[in-house]
Design an enzyme around this catalytic site. Structure first.
Site, PDB file in Angstrom:
ATOM      1  CE1 TYR A 112      49.199 -13.945  13.377  1.00 51.15           C
ATOM      2  CE2 TYR A 112      47.192 -13.811  12.057  1.00 51.15           C
ATOM      3  CZ  TYR A 112      48.213 -14.560  12.618  1.00 51.15           C
ATOM      4  OH  TYR A 112      48.258 -15.914  12.405  1.00 51.15           O
ATOM      5  CD  GLU A 200      51.610 -16.495  12.384  1.00 51.62           C
ATOM      6  OE1 GLU A 200      52.740 -16.867  12.776  1.00 51.62           O
ATOM      7  OE2 GLU A 200      50.569 -16.782  12.972  1.00 51.62           O
TER       8      GLU A 200
END
Ligand code: GDP
Ligand code: MN
Length: 397
Positions: A112, A200
């Site tokens: 991530y 993101e």
């Protein structure tokens, strides 16, 4: 303003971030497009992804692996024109008007990576976790130790040593580290130059061959800087936005849909927040946040009334106006006009205070409409919660 995944990847690509070569299909794309762009001779494993403003598409059937061109067509056909319901989208889901087709990545593990603004620190922060693929809130709960954050000095920008530190925390090795650092620096440049509120990448995948891949990308641009990003602003997909919120923008109203059953109409954002708190305190649940603005007009009040009544869940309405700049008699006029126009059937509590409040209350009392007037906010909140309960039960019976 949220971008679609394919737009986010295009934006990142402008900044030198490598993204998978994708093909966008819409309801109007014909079969030949797929055949031309995805020849059977290629390895033939593809991923077909619904383009909606929501994450968690994978779990909702919005990300499908397809073997061969006809399977791609089938998957695209099954999704296009439907609405995808994810756990972030609300019960009505979001319209799938485009799908993105990419060669399927051979994923060894999922990380991530994100950039956002920390409001308290007033700094951009880069966040990385070795536990990618799921939402970061879950990771923060289940394995907080896997999350590494670095705070970026706005004068210096993201420093290479900070990016390297994140690379190590992700367990990257060898050439992956250099690739990651380059990517992180490019992402930061995109973040600043495009006035992003969020970038993101989840997952940032480590592939079987050791390369890194931007498998999914989400970009949100700061609405307040929309005027500085005209080419991106023009690509805003309003079909993905809440219809009530969109209509509110057209009327210059500040509206946010919520999931309760008590609609509120208030002038001033702070007063609107306090009103919602008091509704909660009295045991109720607000259906929306609505700030009609300081210097509101009768027309605006009418538009606001219509807007909140479009929500079928509304069991009662609380109007809370403090007449500082605006006169309460004008507000009363707007309320009466709107109530007549929409033939108001939902119990409504009105609290008027300030300039010409007395006159406004008199107008409401003489209107012949079913309006409950209250002088103070706490009793108005209690009254509206009681009326909402009664109305909700009557509707069920
Ligand atoms: P999201 O669910 O909306 O966040 O959509 P993602 O694009 O992140 O996909 C969800 C999950 O599907 C990922 O975490 C991966 O596990 C899987 N996935 C997506 N694309 C691929 C791909 O190209 N290859 C493989 N093997 N898995 C993929
Ligand atoms: Mn994702």
């Amino acid at each position: 303003m949220n971008l679609h995944e394919y737009q986010a990847k295009a934006l990142l690509s402008d900044y030198g971030v490598a993204v998978p070569a994708g093909l966008l299909l819409t309801t109007s794309s014909d079969k030949t497009v797929v055949e031309e762009h995805l020849p059977e001779s290629q390895p033939g494993r593809w991923v077909v992804k619904a383009q909606v403003h929501s994450g968690a598409r994978g779990k909702a059937g919005g990300v499908r692996l397809a073997e061969g061109v006809s399977a791609v067509q089938e998957a695209a056909h099954a999704m296009l024109g439907t609405r995808l319901v994810t756990h972030q989208s609300g019960p009505d889901g979001l319209p799938v008007e485009a799908v993105l087709v990419e060669p399927a990545a051979a994923i060894a593990r999922e990380c991530y990576l994100a950039l956002t603004v920390d409001r308290e620190l007033e700094r951009a922060v880069m966040i990385a976790s070795s536990q990618g693929g799921m939402d970061i809130e879950t990771v923060a709960r289940t394995s907080p130790e896997s999350i590494r954050r670095c705070v970026i000095n706005p004068t210096v920008g993201l420093a290479a040593y900070q990016a390297r530190d994140l690379a190590f925390s992700l367990g990257l090795e060898g050439t992956q580290i250099k690739a990651f650092v380059t990517m992180a620096l490019n992402l930061y440049r995109a973040f600043v130059e495009r006035d992003a509120a969020l970038i993101e990448i989840n997952p940032l995948a480590v592939l079987d061959d050791g390369n890194l891949s931007v498998v999914d990308a989400k970009v949100a641009l700061d609405d307040n800087a929309g005027y500085r990003q005209p080419e991106w602003w023009a690509r805003r997909d309003v079909n993905q936005e809440d219809p009530a919120e969109r209509k509110a923008i057209e009327h210059g109203l500040n509206y946010v849909s919520l999931d309760g059953n008590i609609a509120c109409m208030v002038n001033g954002a702070g007063l609107a927040m306090a009103t919602m708190d008091l509704i909660k305190h009295a045991g109720g649940s607000p259906a929306n946040f609505l700030d009609v603005g300081g210097g509101t007009s009768a027309e605006k009040v009418t538009a606001a009334f219509k807007l909140i009544l479009e929500n079928a869940r509304v069991d009662a309405i609380l109007v809370n106006i403090f007449g500082g700049i605006v006169r309460c008699d004008l507000i009363a006029e707007g309320i009466i006009e709107a109530a007549r126009e929409v033939s108001l059937e939902v119990p409504t509590v009105v609290r008027l205070a300030g300039t010409n409040a007395e006159q406004g209350r008199r107008m409401l009392a003489q209107s012949g409409l079913q309006l409950t007037a209250e002088d103070d906010l706490a009793s108005a909140a209690r009254a509206v919660v009681a009326l909402a309960e009664k109305h909700g039960e009557a509707a069920k019976a």
